[in-house]
Design a protein around this motif. Structure first.
Motif, PDB file in Angstrom:
ATOM      1  N   ILE A  98      -3.190  37.336  28.318  1.00 12.27           N
ATOM      2  CA  ILE A  98      -3.056  37.077  27.827  1.00 12.27           C
ATOM      3  C   ILE A  98      -3.903  35.356  28.432  1.00 12.27           C
ATOM      4  N   ASN A  99      -2.858  35.655  28.716  1.00 15.42           N
ATOM      5  CA  ASN A  99      -2.804  33.876  29.572  1.00 15.42           C
ATOM      6  C   ASN A  99      -3.946  33.466  29.894  1.00 15.42           C
ATOM      7  N   ILE A 104      -8.614  30.843  30.971  1.00 17.93           N
ATOM      8  CA  ILE A 104     -10.291  31.017  31.075  1.00 17.93           C
ATOM      9  C   ILE A 104     -11.335  30.095  30.007  1.00 17.93           C
ATOM     10  N   ILE A 105     -10.499  30.181  29.154  1.00 16.62           N
ATOM     11  CA  ILE A 105     -11.108  29.661  27.736  1.00 16.62           C
ATOM     12  C   ILE A 105     -10.829  28.537  27.863  1.00 16.62           C
TER      13      ILE A 105
END
Length: 203
Positions: A98-99, A104-105
């Motif tokens: 998740i992190n 990346i986003i």
């Protein structure tokens, strides 16, 4: 339209658009129509049977009984385990799927830090090779299905182990909870393949 007359064999131009053969005057559209329709129907039935066999194979392999369902869920579980910390970076922070995705986003993932980069590569390998194992397991009713499934699972485990060693030795990361759960899953997978294969052979 065919490039030759079905009755006399006269060669026709690909651009020939008339209904009748210029040599024997046979109607090219309706000549032996019944037999051609029958042949088309038989071919369509064969293709449908082939599709049905594939779908039945997938259904039996993935959902044909409790063992198949358990194995199917088990092979997806690494994606769940990666939501837990798989590694700890050299700054003490847990590295989870998740992190990593959020980093990346948001542009905040530090690819220059090897203790983040190699865990990221490990996660990519987990996803790609797990998908390979899942796809292989969907076709578990053939004679060579067991050896193929176990081979893919072993390759998956070896790649995971090698990349993890690199992540720790070169990248400076440390193993965490998610890594051990993924490892347990990979240890169980070959035995689940064997149990499913034994069940399918009995049936």
């Amino acid at each position: 339209m065919s490039n030759k007359c079905p009755k006399c064999g006269e060669k026709l131009s690909p651009l020939y658009m008339k209904q009748n053969c210029p040599k024997c005057n046979t109607n090219l559209v309706y000549y032996d129509l019944e037999n051609r329709l029958k042949a088309d129907h038989e071919q369509a039935m064969k293709e449908q049977e082939a599709v049905d066999r594939v779908l039945n194979n997938i259904k039996t392999s993935a959902f044909g009984g409790p063992l198949q369902i358990i194995r199917f869920v088990l092979m997806f579980s690494p994606l769940l385990w990666m939501c837990l910390p798989v590694f700890k970076a050299n700054d003490g922070k847990g590295v989870t799927l998740i992190n990593v995705i959020m980093g990346i986003i948001n542009g905040g993932f530090d690819f220059s830090n090897s203790s983040y980069l190699f865990p990221f590569i490990t996660m990519v390998c987990i996803i790609l090779f797990s998908l390979m194992v899942i796809i292989s397991s969907l076709f578990s009713t053939g004679k060579k299905a067991l050896s193929r499934n176990e081979t893919f699972s072993i390759i998956n485990s070896l790649v995971f182990l090698i990349i993890s060693i690199v992540a720790c030795k070169v990248g400076g990361a440390h193993l965490s909870t998610g890594w051990f759960l993924v490892s347990i899953t990979y240890i169980i997978e070959p035995e689940m393949h064997a149990l499913v294969d034994k069940k399918l052979n009995k049936e």
